[in-house]
Design an enzyme around this catalytic site. Structure first.
Site: not given
Ligand code: PRP
Ligand code: URA
Length: 209
Positions: A104, A200, A203, A108
């Site tokens: 994400r 997160d 993380d 945005t």
């Molecule tokens: C997080 C999570 C989802 C997404 C959810 O991933 O694991 O994939 O955000 O958010 P949304 O429903 O608003 O799209 P992130 O984009 O942070 O990537 P990562 O898992 O690599 O940290």
């Molecule tokens: N992605 C995450 O990991 N946590 C949230 O709360 C939203 C998006």
């Protein structure tokens, strides 16, 4: 109307509470994600098709059921979905595993795809898409779009925590997808994080930040 299951099982609720706790460290967080995925997967897979085969017990020959058809496909959304894979593989060790990379944008909140590799004959498989967080729903909607573009048909989506906004977005965009959530939380905050959520997920699983 999409088929949505929000789990009420006390063990799932208990483990999600432990996940939320900011004092829960990486090792326990990973274990909990895996355990919750397994508990949810047990229920989400209750409609796997069966066929009868002949087996010979120490007593006699008999007809008995086994899971039929092409092997299940598990598709985690990177990164955080990876944490759920081992829980589903514990139930179905022969499942095939695809990967979809999405992140994400921090400003945005729009998802960007950076990787997609799916098992072959995807149209003949039951597919479970894994991501612990369903926030705005953008990542889930795009991941399912990608799978459908490649021929995927029978798709289930499994998240541990969902926001109402994400659940609405996914169910409206893909009413044919069966959605399983460990808990439906209150809302999104101004940064599109789930409230109360768990922070997160990527993380916390990988110990980054
Ligand atoms: C997080 C999570 C989802 C997404 C959810 O991933 O694991 O994939 O955000 O958010 P949304 O429903 O608003 O799209 P992130 O984009 O942070 O990537 P990562 O898992 O690599 O940290
Ligand atoms: N992605 C995450 O990991 N946590 C949230 O709360 C939203 C998006």
């Amino acid at each position: 109307m999409a088929n949505i299951t929000i789990f009420e099982h006390p063990l799932i609720k208990h483990k999600i509470t432990l996940l939320r706790d900011k004092a829960t460290g990486t090792k326990d967080f990973r274990t909990l994600i895996e355990e919750i995925a397994m508990l949810m997967g047990y229920e989400a897979l209750r409609d796997l098709p069966l066929e009868e085969i002949e087996v010979e017990t120490p007593i006699c020959k008999t007809m008995a059921p086994v899971v039929s058809g092409k092997k299940l496909a598990i598709v985690p959304i990177l990164r955080a979905g990876l944490g759920m894979v081992s829980g589903i593989l514990a139930l179905v060790p022969s499942a095939k595993v695809g990967h979809i990379g999405m992140y994400r944008d921090e400003v945005t909140h729009i998802p960007h795809e950076y990787y997609c590799k799916l098992p072959d004959n995807i149209g003949e498989r039951t597919i479970i898409v894994l991501d612990p967080m369903l926030a705005t729903g953008g990542s889930a909607v795009d991941a399912v779009n990608l799978i459908k573009q490649r021929g995927g048909k029978h798709i289930k989506f499994m998240s541990i925590i969902a926001a109402p906004e994400g659940l609405k977005a996914l169910s409206e965009a893909h009413p044919d997808v069966e959605i399983y959530c460990g808990n439906l939380d209150e809302k999104l905050n101004e940064n599109c994080y789930i409230v109360p959520g768990l922070g997160d997920a990527g993380d916390r699983i990988f110990g980054t930040k």
